[in-house]
Design a protein around this motif. Structure first.
Motif, short mmCIF file in Angstrom:
data_model
loop_
_atom_site.label_atom_id
_atom_site.label_comp_id
_atom_site.label_asym_id
_atom_site.label_seq_id
_atom_site.Cartn_x
_atom_site.Cartn_y
_atom_site.Cartn_z
N ILE A 18 -27.14 -43.24 25.14
CA ILE A 18 -27.63 -41.96 24.63
C ILE A 18 -29.00 -42.15 23.97
O ILE A 18 -29.74 -41.17 23.77
CB ILE A 18 -26.60 -41.32 23.65
N ASP A 19 -29.34 -43.38 23.65
CA ASP A 19 -30.67 -43.63 23.10
C ASP A 19 -31.76 -43.37 24.15
O ASP A 19 -32.94 -43.35 23.82
CB ASP A 19 -30.78 -45.07 22.58
N ALA A 20 -31.36 -43.17 25.38
CA ALA A 20 -32.34 -42.77 26.40
C ALA A 20 -33.00 -41.45 26.01
O ALA A 20 -34.14 -41.18 26.39
CB ALA A 20 -31.67 -42.65 27.77
N PHE A 21 -32.30 -40.62 25.24
CA PHE A 21 -32.91 -39.39 24.72
C PHE A 21 -34.20 -39.74 23.97
O PHE A 21 -35.24 -39.13 24.16
CB PHE A 21 -31.97 -38.68 23.74
N TYR A 22 -34.08 -40.71 23.07
CA TYR A 22 -35.23 -41.12 22.26
C TYR A 22 -36.33 -41.66 23.17
O TYR A 22 -37.50 -41.28 23.06
CB TYR A 22 -34.78 -42.20 21.26
N TYR A 23 -35.92 -42.54 24.07
CA TYR A 23 -36.89 -43.20 24.94
C TYR A 23 -37.63 -42.19 25.82
O TYR A 23 -38.86 -42.22 25.95
CB TYR A 23 -36.15 -44.24 25.79
N ILE A 24 -36.87 -41.30 26.41
CA ILE A 24 -37.48 -40.31 27.32
C ILE A 24 -38.46 -39.42 26.53
O ILE A 24 -39.58 -39.17 26.97
CB ILE A 24 -36.39 -39.43 27.99
N ASP A 25 -38.02 -38.95 25.38
CA ASP A 25 -38.86 -38.03 24.61
C ASP A 25 -40.13 -38.71 24.12
O ASP A 25 -41.20 -38.12 24.11
CB ASP A 25 -38.08 -37.50 23.40
N ARG A 26 -40.01 -39.98 23.75
CA ARG A 26 -41.17 -40.66 23.17
C ARG A 26 -42.06 -41.30 24.22
O ARG A 26 -43.29 -41.23 24.13
CB ARG A 26 -40.70 -41.75 22.19
N ASP A 27 -41.44 -41.94 25.21
CA ASP A 27 -42.23 -42.81 26.10
C ASP A 27 -42.33 -42.34 27.55
O ASP A 27 -43.07 -42.95 28.32
CB ASP A 27 -41.62 -44.23 26.10
N GLU A 28 -41.57 -41.34 27.92
CA GLU A 28 -41.56 -40.95 29.34
C GLU A 28 -41.76 -39.44 29.49
O GLU A 28 -40.85 -38.72 29.92
CB GLU A 28 -40.22 -41.35 29.98
N LEU A 31 -41.02 -38.11 33.03
CA LEU A 31 -39.60 -38.11 33.33
C LEU A 31 -38.90 -36.98 32.57
O LEU A 31 -38.02 -36.30 33.10
CB LEU A 31 -38.99 -39.47 32.94
N LYS A 32 -39.32 -36.79 31.34
CA LYS A 32 -38.73 -35.72 30.54
C LYS A 32 -38.96 -34.36 31.20
O LYS A 32 -38.04 -33.55 31.32
CB LYS A 32 -39.37 -35.72 29.14
N LEU A 35 -36.74 -34.05 34.19
CA LEU A 35 -35.34 -33.83 33.84
C LEU A 35 -35.10 -32.42 33.36
O LEU A 35 -34.14 -31.77 33.74
CB LEU A 35 -34.90 -34.83 32.77
N LEU A 36 -35.99 -31.94 32.52
CA LEU A 36 -35.84 -30.57 32.03
C LEU A 36 -36.05 -29.59 33.17
O LEU A 36 -35.43 -28.54 33.23
CB LEU A 36 -36.83 -30.29 30.90
#
Lengths: 214, 225
Positions: A18-28, A31-32, A35-36
């Motif tokens: 679930i930390d992929a949330f953090y990673y996607i929002d900050r670094d990708e 990709l974000k 996905l949205l």
């Protein structure tokens, strides 16, 4: 929503994913966005570098499948038909959108009302500008601009600066305004044109032309 | 029973987490002199654990705001001042050295540090000298707990121990620490399976980026979960 994803991650055996949330929002950011986008059926990079992450796995959210999902969920979980459920969801979405909107900038005064100004003897004598009370400045322009004051059939162009919140009567003073009279300013076209009336002391009605206020 | 979309999103998150995030962070660590690698951790697990705990306590606001991200906090992918190099220069980055210092001496050294023009001695109610002392003295038992951990109950106890015993560690930082030391840097000798880590997961969702993305997803999907 997060709880359901979390439960699914637990069943998949890797809840910290679930930390992929953090990673996607900050670094990708790309990709974000994808996905949205795909969750609303609008992915713009299905053939690009993100395609391996935006594969068929989320395609239940595409329109055709959405209808199937809607029917299934409506019947099994809400015990209503899909049209009723769709209406409920639309209303919920609209509610969310309305909730997220910035609070409307309420004018501090309603356009239909006016502002009564009471020039003092000194103000009249010196032809000073009249200050608009702060709670009534919402009736006037928010930027520095010319406004029109209509008084007894004549239109006067005046500068109005919201920084100072004052209006100039100038020649209108010459119509015989006295200390104790009330100068009522009412918006005709808010932000542009205002009617000026002079209510003589002790009277409830605007002064008439033959009373020397033209 | 999770709904289909939640399940599918979860599968995607696992894929992104394991195929993109973990390699990305591993690369960052491997490419930086201060990075935590398998070799470094296995060479001195107690010292590495102490350092990870300390850096994690500074990986928060306002330090990350001053530094412009977590990278300077962990000394990753930067050429400018980093927290590890500053602490090392102050004699506060090696476990053995810190164990010999008094709380007052640590406090004084932290007060003299200037990390992006701010001292490191305190923040809000946290007195970092206490954090250093407690972390240094807890490393041994933390390592033991990590190595013995097998079940979700053990993980929950470890998580709780971190945020209850070490000043400056709240539930969110404790969750991040569990994620680092038991999931992402699994070189401390722990054999706990990732599925058992769930009691320590949820607090990390309070972090800005995680909560931001979760909120945006929720807005897009509405109740279709």
């Amino acid at each position: 929503m997060v709880d359901k994803v979390f439960e699914a991650l637990k069943s998949l055996g890797d809840p910290f994913a679930i930390d992929a949330f953090y990673y996607i929002d900050r670094d990708e950011p790309k990709l974000k966005k994808c996905l949205l986008g795909i969750t609303t059926g609008g992915a713009d990079d299905k053939e690009g570098e993100m395609s391996e992450y935006i594969d068929a796995k989320l395609e239940v959210a595409l329109p055709a499948d959405k209808m199937q999902l809607l029917k299934k969920v409506a019947k099994e979980e809400f015990d209503v038909d899909e049209y009723t459920l769709a209406k409920i969801w639309i209303i919920e979405q609209l509610t969310l959108k309305i909730r997220d909107l910035p609070a409307p900038a309420f004018p501090s005064a309603l356009p239909s009302e006016g502002v009564d100004l009471k020039p003092t003897e000194k103000t009249i004598e010196n032809r000073w500008q009249l200050a608009i009370p702060k709670d009534k400045r919402g009736l006037f322009p928010e930027t520095d601009k010319k406004i029109t004051l209509a008084y007894d059939g004549v239109e006067y162009k005046r500068s109005y600066n919201p920084k100072y919140g004052e209006i100039s009567l100038a020649k209108i003073y010459e119509s015989g305004i006295s200390s104790g009279d009330i100068v009522r300013v009412t918006p005709l076209q808010p932000g542009q044109k205002y009617r000026v009336e002079v209510i003589k002391q002790g009277s409830n009605k605007p002064a008439q032309k033959n009373q020397g206020l033209t | 029973m999770p709904k289909p979309i939640a399940r599918k999103l979860a599968e995607k998150l696992v894929k992104i987490y394991t195929e993109r995030k973990l390699p990305h962070y591993a690369k960052l660590n491997a490419g930086s002199p201060e990075g935590f690698t398998k070799a470094r951790i296995e060479r001195a697990p107690d010292n590495s654990l102490f350092q990870i705990v300390i850096l994690a306590t500074y990986d928060r606001m306002p330090f990350t705001r001053w530094a412009g991200g977590f990278e300077p906090i962990w000394g990753l992918a930067i050429s400018e001042e980093s927290l590890p190099s500053m602490l090392r220069a102050a004699g506060l980055f090696e476990l053995d050295s810190v164990l010999k210092l008094t709380e007052e001496a640590i406090d004084l050294r932290l007060a003299r540090c200037s990390f992006y023009k701010h001292h490191l001695a305190s923040c809000d109610k946290t007195r970092y000298s206490k954090t250093f002392i407690k972390a240094a003295n807890s490393v041994s038992s933390l390592l033991s707990d990590m190595r013995l951990a097998k079940t979700a109950t053990d993980v929950k106890a470890l998580h709780m121990k971190l945020y209850k015993e070490i000043p400056g560690i709240g539930q969110t930082i404790a969750s991040k620490l569990v994620m680092y030391i038991l999931r992402e840097l699994p070189y401390f000798g722990s054999s706990v399976h990732p599925r058992e880590l769930h009691p320590a997961v949820k607090p990390i969702l309070k972090e800005y980026h995680a909560s931001n993305f979760a909120r945006e997803l929720k807005n897009v999907m509405g109740t279709a979960w």
